[in-house]
Write a protein that holds these residues in place. Sequence first.
Motif, PDB file in Angstrom:
ATOM      1  N   VAL A  53       8.128  30.389  52.565  1.00  0.00           N
ATOM      2  CA  VAL A  53       9.387  30.517  51.828  1.00  0.00           C
ATOM      3  C   VAL A  53       9.083  30.835  50.361  1.00  0.00           C
ATOM      4  N   ALA A  54       8.080  30.176  49.788  1.00  0.00           N
ATOM      5  CA  ALA A  54       7.690  30.443  48.400  1.00  0.00           C
ATOM      6  C   ALA A  54       7.197  31.882  48.240  1.00  0.00           C
ATOM      7  N   ALA A  55       6.468  32.388  49.217  1.00  0.00           N
ATOM      8  CA  ALA A  55       5.998  33.775  49.161  1.00  0.00           C
ATOM      9  C   ALA A  55       7.174  34.739  49.190  1.00  0.00           C
ATOM     10  N   ALA A  56       8.182  34.438  49.987  1.00  0.00           N
ATOM     11  CA  ALA A  56       9.381  35.283  50.036  1.00  0.00           C
ATOM     12  C   ALA A  56      10.100  35.265  48.698  1.00  0.00           C
ATOM     13  N   LEU A  57      10.233  34.093  48.101  1.00  0.00           N
ATOM     14  CA  LEU A  57      10.886  33.977  46.803  1.00  0.00           C
ATOM     15  C   LEU A  57      10.108  34.739  45.738  1.00  0.00           C
ATOM     16  N   ALA A  58       8.793  34.632  45.748  1.00  0.00           N
ATOM     17  CA  ALA A  58       7.966  35.349  44.778  1.00  0.00           C
ATOM     18  C   ALA A  58       8.118  36.860  44.941  1.00  0.00           C
ATOM     19  N   MET A  60      10.680  38.490  46.268  1.00  0.00           N
ATOM     20  CA  MET A  60      12.035  38.912  45.930  1.00  0.00           C
ATOM     21  C   MET A  60      12.261  38.900  44.425  1.00  0.00           C
ATOM     22  N   SER A  61      11.715  37.902  43.742  1.00  0.00           N
ATOM     23  CA  SER A  61      11.955  37.771  42.306  1.00  0.00           C
ATOM     24  C   SER A  61      10.952  38.560  41.465  1.00  0.00           C
ATOM     25  N   GLY A  62       9.827  38.926  42.066  1.00  0.00           N
ATOM     26  CA  GLY A  62       8.785  39.608  41.310  1.00  0.00           C
ATOM     27  C   GLY A  62       8.027  38.670  40.382  1.00  0.00           C
ATOM     28  N   GLN A  63       8.192  37.373  40.590  1.00  0.00           N
ATOM     29  CA  GLN A  63       7.546  36.365  39.761  1.00  0.00           C
ATOM     30  C   GLN A  63       6.581  35.546  40.629  1.00  0.00           C
TER      31      GLN A  63
END
Length: 77
Positions: A53-58, A60-63
């Motif tokens: 989930v953290a990888a997906a968030l990273a 998507m956000s580019g952060q």
Amino acid sequence: MAAQGISTHWLRHTTLTWVERHFGYGVARAYAGHTGSTGPATTTYIKADLHAVAAALAAMSGQPHPLAAAADRASGP
């Protein structure tokens, strides 16, 4: 936002659709917080951990996300 039909539900749906298409159903399900085992039988077996989930968030956000980085280190050679 109202003129374009954008709502919090629309934002959630759009985000989860993006996550599902890039990271799969299990990650989208966990990203949405749908971690219970209710629903069709196949959803019981489809799971994603916090690092996915953290990888997906990273992505998507580019952060960068520290948990996504931990997952990358753990799966490395």
